[in-house]
Design a protein around this motif. Structure first.
Motif, PDB file in Angstrom:
ATOM      1  N   ALA A 453      28.210  23.822  62.031  1.00 10.68           N
ATOM      2  CA  ALA A 453      28.183  23.751  60.568  1.00 10.68           C
ATOM      3  C   ALA A 453      29.403  24.425  59.963  1.00 10.68           C
ATOM      4  CB  ALA A 453      26.908  24.390  60.037  1.00 10.68           C
ATOM      5  N   LYS A 454      29.939  25.428  60.655  1.00  9.64           N
ATOM      6  CA  LYS A 454      31.138  26.119  60.170  1.00  9.64           C
ATOM      7  C   LYS A 454      32.404  25.607  60.881  1.00  9.64           C
ATOM      8  CE  LYS A 454      30.973  30.476  59.213  1.00  9.64           C
ATOM      9  NZ  LYS A 454      30.885  31.960  59.325  1.00  9.64           N
ATOM     10  N   LYS A 455      32.256  24.484  61.611  1.00  5.04           N
ATOM     11  CA  LYS A 455      33.370  23.880  62.338  1.00  5.04           C
ATOM     12  C   LYS A 455      34.002  24.864  63.313  1.00  5.04           C
ATOM     13  CE  LYS A 455      34.383  20.664  58.572  1.00  5.04           C
ATOM     14  NZ  LYS A 455      35.391  20.149  57.614  1.00  5.04           N
ATOM     15  N   GLN A 456      33.149  25.694  63.915  1.00 10.61           N
ATOM     16  CA  GLN A 456      33.624  26.657  64.905  1.00 10.61           C
ATOM     17  C   GLN A 456      33.480  26.076  66.305  1.00 10.61           C
ATOM     18  OE1 GLN A 456      30.970  29.859  64.034  1.00 10.61           O
ATOM     19  NE2 GLN A 456      32.215  30.692  62.368  1.00 10.61           N
ATOM     20  N   ASN A 487      26.378  37.835  65.225  1.00  9.52           N
ATOM     21  CA  ASN A 487      27.425  38.621  64.568  1.00  9.52           C
ATOM     22  C   ASN A 487      28.752  37.865  64.576  1.00  9.52           C
ATOM     23  OD1 ASN A 487      27.705  41.420  63.412  1.00  9.52           O
ATOM     24  ND2 ASN A 487      29.406  41.447  64.846  1.00  9.52           N
ATOM     25  N   ALA A 488      29.063  37.228  65.699  1.00  2.00           N
ATOM     26  CA  ALA A 488      30.332  36.502  65.812  1.00  2.00           C
ATOM     27  C   ALA A 488      30.370  35.298  64.885  1.00  2.00           C
ATOM     28  CB  ALA A 488      30.545  36.064  67.266  1.00  2.00           C
ATOM     29  N   VAL A 489      29.275  34.536  64.831  1.00  2.68           N
ATOM     30  CA  VAL A 489      29.235  33.352  63.966  1.00  2.68           C
ATOM     31  C   VAL A 489      29.360  33.746  62.499  1.00  2.68           C
ATOM     32  CG1 VAL A 489      27.787  31.443  63.181  1.00  2.68           C
ATOM     33  CG2 VAL A 489      27.923  31.974  65.608  1.00  2.68           C
ATOM     34  N   THR A 492      33.112  35.063  61.746  1.00  4.60           N
ATOM     35  CA  THR A 492      34.242  34.213  62.122  1.00  4.60           C
ATOM     36  C   THR A 492      34.392  33.125  61.073  1.00  4.60           C
ATOM     37  OG1 THR A 492      33.904  34.622  64.484  1.00  4.60           O
ATOM     38  CG2 THR A 492      35.180  32.673  63.872  1.00  4.60           C
ATOM     39  N   PRO A 493      35.570  32.946  60.493  1.00 15.19           N
ATOM     40  CA  PRO A 493      35.740  31.955  59.430  1.00 15.19           C
ATOM     41  C   PRO A 493      35.603  30.534  59.943  1.00 15.19           C
ATOM     42  CG  PRO A 493      37.852  32.886  60.068  1.00 15.19           C
ATOM     43  CD  PRO A 493      36.804  33.683  60.786  1.00 15.19           C
ATOM     44  N   ASP A 494      35.477  29.602  59.008  1.00 14.15           N
ATOM     45  CA  ASP A 494      35.371  28.188  59.358  1.00 14.15           C
ATOM     46  C   ASP A 494      36.575  27.776  60.197  1.00 14.15           C
ATOM     47  OD1 ASP A 494      33.187  28.349  57.814  1.00 14.15           O
ATOM     48  OD2 ASP A 494      33.830  26.902  56.290  1.00 14.15           O
ATOM     49  N   GLY A 495      36.279  26.996  61.255  1.00 13.42           N
ATOM     50  CA  GLY A 495      37.339  26.531  62.130  1.00 13.42           C
ATOM     51  C   GLY A 495      37.730  27.519  63.206  1.00 13.42           C
ATOM     52  N   GLY A 496      37.045  28.643  63.285  1.00 14.79           N
ATOM     53  CA  GLY A 496      37.370  29.658  64.274  1.00 14.79           C
ATOM     54  C   GLY A 496      36.835  29.317  65.658  1.00 14.79           C
ATOM     55  N   ALA A 497      37.056  30.216  66.599  1.00 22.80           N
ATOM     56  CA  ALA A 497      36.645  29.996  67.984  1.00 22.80           C
ATOM     57  C   ALA A 497      35.852  31.197  68.485  1.00 22.80           C
ATOM     58  CB  ALA A 497      37.865  29.764  68.876  1.00 22.80           C
ATOM     59  N   ILE A 498      34.772  30.904  69.204  1.00 19.32           N
ATOM     60  CA  ILE A 498      33.911  31.941  69.796  1.00 19.32           C
ATOM     61  C   ILE A 498      33.721  31.601  71.263  1.00 19.32           C
ATOM     62  CG2 ILE A 498      31.667  33.069  69.723  1.00 19.32           C
ATOM     63  CD1 ILE A 498      31.469  32.123  66.787  1.00 19.32           C
ATOM     64  N   THR A 499      33.899  32.584  72.106  1.00 19.33           N
ATOM     65  CA  THR A 499      33.733  32.374  73.553  1.00 19.33           C
ATOM     66  C   THR A 499      32.763  33.407  74.104  1.00 19.33           C
ATOM     67  OG1 THR A 499      35.991  31.534  73.767  1.00 19.33           O
ATOM     68  CG2 THR A 499      34.900  32.295  75.779  1.00 19.33           C
ATOM     69  N   VAL A 500      31.786  32.915  74.892  1.00 18.54           N
ATOM     70  CA  VAL A 500      30.878  33.805  75.610  1.00 18.54           C
ATOM     71  C   VAL A 500      31.313  33.792  77.075  1.00 18.54           C
ATOM     72  CG1 VAL A 500      28.490  34.328  76.212  1.00 18.54           C
ATOM     73  CG2 VAL A 500      29.009  33.246  74.018  1.00 18.54           C
ATOM     74  N   GLY A 522      37.589  36.221  64.487  1.00 24.30           N
ATOM     75  CA  GLY A 522      37.126  36.397  63.114  1.00 24.30           C
ATOM     76  C   GLY A 522      37.902  37.428  62.339  1.00 24.30           C
ATOM     77  N   ILE A 523      37.215  38.054  61.377  1.00 24.28           N
ATOM     78  CA  ILE A 523      37.900  38.956  60.442  1.00 24.28           C
ATOM     79  C   ILE A 523      38.224  40.304  61.060  1.00 24.28           C
ATOM     80  CG2 ILE A 523      36.798  37.862  58.473  1.00 24.28           C
ATOM     81  CD1 ILE A 523      34.864  40.182  58.346  1.00 24.28           C
ATOM     82  N   GLY A 524      37.573  40.625  62.176  1.00 25.53           N
ATOM     83  CA  GLY A 524      37.872  41.892  62.830  1.00 25.53           C
ATOM     84  C   GLY A 524      37.302  43.095  62.103  1.00 25.53           C
TER      85      GLY A 524
END
Length: 878
Positions: A453-456, A487-489, A492-500, A522-524
């Motif tokens: 939904a956030k294009k992540q 927390n990561a989702v 993290t702004p739209d279009g960002g990347a999350i890795t587990v 994300g914003i850090g």
């Protein structure tokens, strides 16, 4: 010149009246601005006073027939001029960002110079007074004293010019530039008006005072109007302060664009120790701040960002919650800064009250847990029906995600319970065998839609050599990963990347250190906030992150869970670039087989549940005060072919149990009038009853520690927690039904998913377009016939008589129960507007807003009746 001589009497009278008006105007201004701080109000008053003394002194001098008296009033006029010039210096410096030392130095030098001018130029030897036919004037006696006077004026003009140039160079806003312009105009007028007096040495201009009196009067008028325009905001505030501003129960302070305190109300004065009239107070003199902090706070407010600060008063040592904002003018430039300060003493009092109420916490948690788990039970149950009866692959995938989400929602709801348990040291860690792949898949499916939904981009990076079967607390491990992913989702702004990233390192033969890292761009987290990231209820930069939901409790619970599992958690973050949360938890190996490459299939593990057994000859009694819960239970057990009787209260349940022999009873705990425990007591009290030995299973949403043991001690044979898990329900029934009634099904492979198919909307659904049929069908597992059944139940259970009865009897507890039920059932069928109305009635009872109920009761009944009539007509035509 002749016209001046002919009318000099009238001119002097006009100047005299103008002087009196000027002094009165200054006094009124000072009275009006008495609540403001700083030199500005005194400067304007002194301008008016100086102008008034000058006009009064020289006009009376000219009118006086007594030469001694004429001399005295000439000195008064001279004092007026010097006061005017001093006031102008004070006003200009008050608008500049000078330090106190520089400001006081300039004013002190000007004051000393004024004193010398009055002493030297005001000496009787300076001039010789002469009485003409209709006025008195003077001629030069001591030219050196005049040279001193005009030298003083020249130096003063140069100083004013330098200060004005500095002011102009440092001015950023149009409002200030406008005041500077009118200041120059005013001074030019004043300078021109002194020319006749200056050339009096060589030319006999006996009425020269008329020119500089008129000049100073015009100059004052221009300056006064400009100054009032410059301070228009403060004047507006002050005009209402006596009625509103001063009586507000919160501290309000107004700072000008040079960061000086200009206005404060009584509450702020008492809270911050500003009871004495201060001069040019700055922020660092009010609060304990480090060097450079005040400037950063004002600059942040100028950017349009309102930030809350916790600041300690320099005088009273009180901790206050302070909010900064900037008021812009019509040119979108800063006009002033508004600071709102609140005493946190009340907050501390509330904390103490909360601690005093700790004894009631257990009961509250039990009640609220029941309220929340009941709708989750319905969601999970209906979702399970979809998984069992639907053959559409896409819908089954959606349904599986709903199931995973509802399970995790239950886990998240337990956060508050977990926090309470952690604090009391009663959180249970239960180790069992689990497949790490299942945990990864569940967590991925829970957050993949949120990320999409956030294009992540949500990626799983798993070490293929990781052992597949481990021993540990599967629930807590999943909770840790879910909290970190959530927390990561969020951040993290739209279009960002999350890795587990999941890997491991060996500790000893059968023990590994499971390492899980959640990496985002994300914003850090800023360096100053990093040490506090795991503190309770901690959220940072509230203004920037205001749209992000959360309590600030997830990371605190995560850290405590990791500690309970004998692990470690740490975070690395670069502000503005992202964060890495890493968890290391020791786990025992059950099966050393490697997990392999799961990146291609971790999100596609959907299967259709098959019933574990059938029992066509078994008979069960289901007791619950919510009809929808009864329908869910019947739907879940549909494929088992069990005969199910359902009742809505404890009294009816006892009546059935006295007449009919059942093989099993599933009994809800919290019901009005008679709860499940009371029903069991009465059942067991009848030693000759048909169901004295019938197993009774408690159905509960009570998640309190020790609740399971309490139920068993009360006489229940077993218990099931809401939301109901189908596998637990079936296994529990198999456990307690007579073996001869149960026919176990052979284990079969999961039915593969089929292609997506869609079905056109029916005429019936079109006829009830006044409902949210999509929501209703979702609750009915997409089964239109089941939806019709629910609608018929809704019509049959007309709650208007009960609402009216409780309303007339002022029986608000039972009124609340019925309103709560109407809210839930209306939401279930898709009558969202009526559900919202019923919710307002329910909460009005909780908040004791009886007037609201009396005002809206009849309206809700009318809307309810209209809805029932529409449903009846639609169902009759179907």
């Amino acid at each position: 010149m002749k016209i001046f001589l002919e009318n000099i009497l009238y001119i002097n009278l006009i100047l005299l009246m103008a002087g009196a008006v000027s002094i009165q105007l200054g006094a009124l201004f000072l009275k009006r601005e008495k609540h403001t701080h700083g030199f500005f109000k005194y400067s304007v008053f002194l301008l008016a006073l100086g102008n008034g003394l000058c006009l009064t002194g020289y006009s009376v001098m000219s009118l006086s027939t007594n030469l001694t008296l004429a001399y005295i009033f000439r000195v008064i006029g001279l004092i007026g001029i010097d006061i005017y010039l001093l006031a102008e210096i004070m006003l200009i410096t008050s608008c500049l960002n000078f330090s106190k030392v520089a400001e006081y130095s300039i004013i002190s030098i000007a004051l000393i110079a004024d004193g010398f001018d009055i002493f030297i130029y005001g000496n009787p030897e300076t001039d010789h007074f002469i009485r003409y036919d209709s006025f008195t004037s003077y001629i030069r006696s001591d030219p050196y004293r005049h040279i001193f006077h005009y030298t003083y004026l020249a130096i003063l003009i140069v100083c004013l010019l330098i200060i004005s140039v500095v002011w102009a160079l440092n001015s950023k806003y149009r409002r200030e530039k406008k005041l500077i312009f009118y200041t120059f105009v005013s001074n030019v007028i004043l300078a021109i008006s002194t020319i006749p007096d200056l050339i009096k040495i060589s030319h006999d201009i006996s009425f020269a005072h008329i020119f500089y009196c008129a000049g100073i009067c015009i100059a004052f008028t221009v300056f006064y109007i400009a100054a009032n325009s410059y301070m228009a905001f403060y004047i507006t505030v002050n005009s209402i302060s006596r009625d509103i501003f001063s009586t507000l129960p919160t501290g309000l302070l107004v700072f000008d664009t040079n960061y000086h305190l200009n206005l404060s109300n009584e509450y702020a004065n008492k809270l911050l120790g500003l009871d004495k009239e201060p001069h040019r107070i700055r922020l660092k003199e009010i609060f304990k701040l480090k060097s450079g902090e005040p400037l950063k706070m004002f600059e942040t407010a100028t950017e349009g960002v309102a930030i809350d600060y916790r600041l300690t008063s320099e005088v009273t040592n009180k901790v206050t919650l302070v909010n900064f904002s900037c008021k812009m003018d019509k040119n979108n430039e800063p006009m002033c800064y508004i600071l709102v300060a609140n005493d946190l003493t009340e907050e501390n009092r509330l904390v103490e009250e909360a601690q005093a109420a700790n004894e009631a916490k257990s009961q509250f948690i039990s009640n609220i847990s029941h309220e929340i788990r009941t709708p989750i039970n319905i969601i999970s149950g209906m979702d399970e029906l979809i998984c069992r009866e639907c053959t559409d692959s896409d819908i089954l995938k959606y349904a599986e995600n709903i199931g995973i989400a509802s399970k995790n929602l239950s886990t998240l709801i337990n956060d508050i319970l977990d926090f309470s348990k952690i604090e009391s040291g009663k959180l249970e860690i239960i180790s069992n065998e689990y497949c790490i792949q299942n945990i990864i898949s569940d967590c991925y499916n829970l957050f993949s839609n949120l990320a999409s939904a956030k294009k992540q981009t949500l990626t799983i990076d798993c070490n293929p050599n990781l052992p597949k079967w481990l021993d540990g607390d599967e629930v807590r491990l999943k909770q840790i990963i879910s909290n970190l992913l959530s927390n990561a989702v969020k951040y993290t702004p739209d279009g960002g990347a999350i890795t587990v990233k999941i890997t491991y390192e060996s500790i000893q033969n059968n023990v590994i250190n499971l390492i899980i890292s959640v990496i985002d761009n994300g914003i850090g987290i800023s360096e100053k906030d990093l040490p506090h990231v795991f503190e309770n209820f901690q959220r940072f930069e509230l203004t920037r992150n205001r749209s992000i939901q959360g309590t600030g409790l997830g990371l605190s619970i995560t850290q405590n869970l990791v500690n309970l599992l004998n692990g470690q958690i740490h975070v690395e973050s670069v502000y503005g670039k992202g964060s890495v949360f890493t968890v290391e938890i020791p786990q025992h190996i059950i099966d050393n087989s490697p997990i392999g490459d799961i990146t291609k299939n971790y999100a596609n593990m959907s299967t259709i549940h098959k019933a574990l057994f059938t029992a066509p000859d078994a008979k069960i009694l289901s007791v619950d005060d919510v009809q929808m819960n009864l329908d869910v239970l019947a739907g879940l057990l549909k494929k088992t072919q069990i005969k199910i009787d359902s009742v809505l209260n404890g009294a009816d349940a006892l009546d059935r149990l006295n007449k009919i022999k059942y093989d099993l009873v599933i009994l809800d705990h919290m019901m009005p009038e008679m709860d499940g425990i009371e029903v069991l007591k009465r059942l067991k009290a009848n030693k000759q009853g048909l169901n004295i030995n019938t197993p009774v299973i408690m159905l509960t949403a009570n998640a309190m520690i020790g609740a399971d043991q309490n139920y068993l001690e009360s006489g229940f044979d077993d218990y099931l927690s809401k939301p109901i898990k189908l596998i637990d329900l079936e296994q529990t029934i198999i456990k307690h039904l007579p073996p001869n009634l149960v026919h176990l099904n052979k284990t079969v492979e999961a039915t593969p998913l089929v292609a997506n198919s869609t079905e056109p909307t029916s005429d019936f659904l079109n006829s009830i377009d006044f409902l949210d049929t999509k929501a209703g069908l979702e609750f009915a597992a997409g089964d239109e016939d089941f939806y019709k059944q629910i609608l018929n139940t809704y019509i049959t259970e007309d709650k208007r008589p009960a609402l009216e009865e409780h309303f007339k009897a002022n029986d608000w507890p039972n009124y609340q129960i019925v309103a709560h039920s109407l809210k839930g059932t209306s939401s279930t069928i898709g009558a969202l507007e009526l559900s919202a109305l019923a919710k307002e009635l329910e909460f009005a009872v909780k908040e004791n807003r009886i007037d609201y109920i009396k005002e809206h009761h009849n309206h809700v009944l009318v809307e309810y009746g209209k809805l029932l009539d529409k449903l009846k007509n639609a169902l009759d035509k179907a």
